[in-house]
Motif scaffolding. Structure first.
Motif, PDB file in Angstrom:
ATOM      1  N   ASP A  11       0.932  -1.217   0.090  1.00  0.00           N
ATOM      2  CA  ASP A  11      -0.007  -0.006   0.000  1.00  0.00           C
ATOM      3  C   ASP A  11       0.718   1.366   0.121  1.00  0.00           C
ATOM      4  N   ASN A  12       1.984   1.316   0.863  1.00  0.00           N
ATOM      5  CA  ASN A  12       2.801   2.484   0.908  1.00  0.00           C
ATOM      6  C   ASN A  12       3.573   2.856  -0.243  1.00  0.00           C
ATOM      7  N   ILE A  13       4.149   1.607  -0.993  1.00  0.00           N
ATOM      8  CA  ILE A  13       4.815   1.947  -2.401  1.00  0.00           C
ATOM      9  C   ILE A  13       3.926   2.498  -3.317  1.00  0.00           C
ATOM     10  N   SER A  14       2.775   1.955  -3.410  1.00  0.00           N
ATOM     11  CA  SER A  14       1.857   2.786  -4.239  1.00  0.00           C
ATOM     12  C   SER A  14       1.336   4.184  -3.808  1.00  0.00           C
ATOM     13  N   ARG A  15       1.304   4.280  -2.616  1.00  0.00           N
ATOM     14  CA  ARG A  15       0.894   5.570  -1.965  1.00  0.00           C
ATOM     15  C   ARG A  15       2.005   6.742  -2.503  1.00  0.00           C
ATOM     16  N   TYR A  16       3.326   6.285  -1.989  1.00  0.00           N
ATOM     17  CA  TYR A  16       4.443   7.227  -1.979  1.00  0.00           C
ATOM     18  C   TYR A  16       4.918   7.304  -3.641  1.00  0.00           C
ATOM     19  N   ARG A  17       4.582   6.501  -4.216  1.00  0.00           N
ATOM     20  CA  ARG A  17       4.879   6.676  -5.728  1.00  0.00           C
ATOM     21  C   ARG A  17       3.957   7.369  -6.394  1.00  0.00           C
ATOM     22  N   ARG A  18       2.493   7.253  -6.089  1.00  0.00           N
ATOM     23  CA  ARG A  18       1.799   8.230  -6.667  1.00  0.00           C
ATOM     24  C   ARG A  18       1.997   9.843  -6.097  1.00  0.00           C
ATOM     25  N   GLU A  19       2.557   9.901  -4.733  1.00  0.00           N
ATOM     26  CA  GLU A  19       2.639  11.301  -4.266  1.00  0.00           C
ATOM     27  C   GLU A  19       4.041  11.818  -4.876  1.00  0.00           C
ATOM     28  N   CYS A  20       4.864  11.028  -5.321  1.00  0.00           N
ATOM     29  CA  CYS A  20       6.089  11.739  -5.950  1.00  0.00           C
ATOM     30  C   CYS A  20       5.679  11.670  -7.682  1.00  0.00           C
ATOM     31  N   GLY A  21       4.643  11.407  -7.989  1.00  0.00           N
ATOM     32  CA  GLY A  21       4.295  11.434  -9.367  1.00  0.00           C
ATOM     33  C   GLY A  21       5.040  10.777 -10.404  1.00  0.00           C
ATOM     34  N   PHE A  22       5.508   9.344  -9.898  1.00  0.00           N
ATOM     35  CA  PHE A  22       6.088   8.474 -10.749  1.00  0.00           C
ATOM     36  C   PHE A  22       5.058   7.334 -11.331  1.00  0.00           C
ATOM     37  N   GLU A  26       8.405   4.447 -14.453  1.00  0.00           N
ATOM     38  CA  GLU A  26       9.328   5.329 -14.012  1.00  0.00           C
ATOM     39  C   GLU A  26      10.032   4.973 -12.855  1.00  0.00           C
ATOM     40  N   LEU A  27       9.055   4.462 -11.756  1.00  0.00           N
ATOM     41  CA  LEU A  27       9.870   3.878 -10.642  1.00  0.00           C
ATOM     42  C   LEU A  27      10.954   2.797 -10.632  1.00  0.00           C
ATOM     43  N   ALA A  28      10.359   2.005 -11.505  1.00  0.00           N
ATOM     44  CA  ALA A  28      11.156   0.478 -11.710  1.00  0.00           C
ATOM     45  C   ALA A  28      12.290   0.873 -12.470  1.00  0.00           C
ATOM     46  N   GLU A  29      12.592   1.946 -13.399  1.00  0.00           N
ATOM     47  CA  GLU A  29      13.635   2.588 -14.040  1.00  0.00           C
ATOM     48  C   GLU A  29      14.447   3.170 -12.818  1.00  0.00           C
ATOM     49  N   LYS A  30      13.938   4.178 -12.143  1.00  0.00           N
ATOM     50  CA  LYS A  30      14.702   4.782 -11.211  1.00  0.00           C
ATOM     51  C   LYS A  30      15.452   4.042 -10.089  1.00  0.00           C
ATOM     52  N   ILE A  31      14.709   2.894  -9.690  1.00  0.00           N
ATOM     53  CA  ILE A  31      15.663   2.096  -8.825  1.00  0.00           C
ATOM     54  C   ILE A  31      16.325   0.888  -9.378  1.00  0.00           C
ATOM     55  N   GLY A  32      16.131   0.736 -10.909  1.00  0.00           N
ATOM     56  CA  GLY A  32      16.943  -0.304 -11.466  1.00  0.00           C
ATOM     57  C   GLY A  32      16.114  -1.490 -11.122  1.00  0.00           C
ATOM     58  N   ALA A  33      14.971  -1.896 -11.219  1.00  0.00           N
ATOM     59  CA  ALA A  33      14.215  -2.971 -11.123  1.00  0.00           C
ATOM     60  C   ALA A  33      14.655  -4.020 -12.241  1.00  0.00           C
ATOM     61  N   LYS A  34      14.316  -5.147 -12.217  1.00  0.00           N
ATOM     62  CA  LYS A  34      14.826  -6.268 -13.196  1.00  0.00           C
ATOM     63  C   LYS A  34      13.694  -6.061 -14.135  1.00  0.00           C
ATOM     64  N   ASN A  35      12.469  -5.690 -14.056  1.00  0.00           N
ATOM     65  CA  ASN A  35      11.595  -5.633 -15.349  1.00  0.00           C
ATOM     66  C   ASN A  35      10.426  -4.739 -14.898  1.00  0.00           C
ATOM     67  N   LEU A  36       9.896  -4.076 -15.966  1.00  0.00           N
ATOM     68  CA  LEU A  36       8.844  -3.071 -15.388  1.00  0.00           C
ATOM     69  C   LEU A  36       7.564  -3.804 -14.736  1.00  0.00           C
ATOM     70  N   THR A  37       7.499  -4.960 -14.799  1.00  0.00           N
ATOM     71  CA  THR A  37       6.109  -5.437 -13.844  1.00  0.00           C
ATOM     72  C   THR A  37       6.613  -5.566 -12.514  1.00  0.00           C
ATOM     73  N   THR A  38       7.747  -5.377 -12.020  1.00  0.00           N
ATOM     74  CA  THR A  38       8.156  -5.615 -10.620  1.00  0.00           C
ATOM     75  C   THR A  38       7.282  -4.652  -9.652  1.00  0.00           C
ATOM     76  N   VAL A  39       7.183  -3.296 -10.115  1.00  0.00           N
ATOM     77  CA  VAL A  39       6.579  -2.413  -9.102  1.00  0.00           C
ATOM     78  C   VAL A  39       5.166  -2.747  -9.100  1.00  0.00           C
ATOM     79  N   SER A  40       4.656  -3.361  -9.978  1.00  0.00           N
ATOM     80  CA  SER A  40       3.073  -3.658  -9.917  1.00  0.00           C
ATOM     81  C   SER A  40       3.040  -4.925  -9.041  1.00  0.00           C
ATOM     82  N   SER A  41       3.933  -6.045  -9.312  1.00  0.00           N
ATOM     83  CA  SER A  41       3.704  -6.828  -8.254  1.00  0.00           C
ATOM     84  C   SER A  41       3.941  -6.534  -6.925  1.00  0.00           C
ATOM     85  N   TRP A  42       4.811  -5.670  -6.619  1.00  0.00           N
ATOM     86  CA  TRP A  42       4.699  -5.147  -5.315  1.00  0.00           C
ATOM     87  C   TRP A  42       3.677  -4.272  -4.681  1.00  0.00           C
TER      88      TRP A  42
END
Length: 176
Positions: A11-22, A26-42
């Motif tokens: 919940d908080n990853i989603s909330r803070y991501r939206r608050e930051c406007g990512f 974009e979030l996956a790219e900024k933290i160097g996630a392995k693939n673009l669906t990683t953030v969605s999975s979290w």
């Protein structure tokens, strides 16, 4: 039933991501996630970030681990308004932080030294509205000609009496 840590983090990853406007991408790219669906999975709670990624997220979102995990500190509770001020402060440049520090220090000293008597420091605002003190006259704020004026209470009563005595609007203009 309370939420699990995994649910809180998602919940908080989603909330803070939206608050930051990512976006998730974009979030996956900024933290160097392995693939673009990683953030969605979290955010859906399917998986959770590892410890190194959690630190990266906290730094990127400018939050503490306590914020991410919804851990309340026992010794220092902040209101949501105070938390908002701190987040804004952290995003200021050095000039902005020095300005806020100056004002905060002056206001703290003013309140500490005046025992609760409100008075605006003259060096902070040349257009400061006068504030009531125990030895001053009472003032009333009144609407006048599309603006607001502050006049002594006794003068306001006198003006009101004169306005009743002079119903013609041309005569009332002379009162101000």
């Amino acid at each position: 039933m309370s939420k699990s840590i995994k649910e809180i983090i998602s919940d908080n990853i989603s909330r803070y991501r939206r608050e930051c406007g990512f976006s998730q991408k974009e979030l996956a790219e900024k933290i160097g996630a392995k693939n673009l669906t990683t953030v969605s999975s979290w955010e859906r709670g399917v998986s959770s970030p590892d410890a190194d990624t959690i630190i990266k997220l906290c730094k990127l979102f400018n939050i503490s681990l306590n914020d991410l995990y919804n851990v309340e500190t026992k010794n220092f509770d902040l209101s949501s308004n105070e938390k908002s001020h701190i987040k804004k402060y952290r995003n200021l440049d050095n000039h902005g932080k020095k300005t806020v520090d100056f004002i905060l220090d002056n206001e703290y000293e003013r309140c500490k030294n005046n025992n609760g008597i409100e008075e605006i420091a003259p060096e902070l605002s040349s257009s400061a509205e006068p504030r009531l003190q125990s030895d001053q006259k009472e003032y009333i704020d009144m609407a006048a000609r599309g603006g607001k004026i502050r006049i002594e209470k006794d003068k306001a009563i006198e003006l009101a009496k004169n306005a009743k005595a002079a119903p013609n609007s041309a005569n009332r203009k002379d009162l101000f």
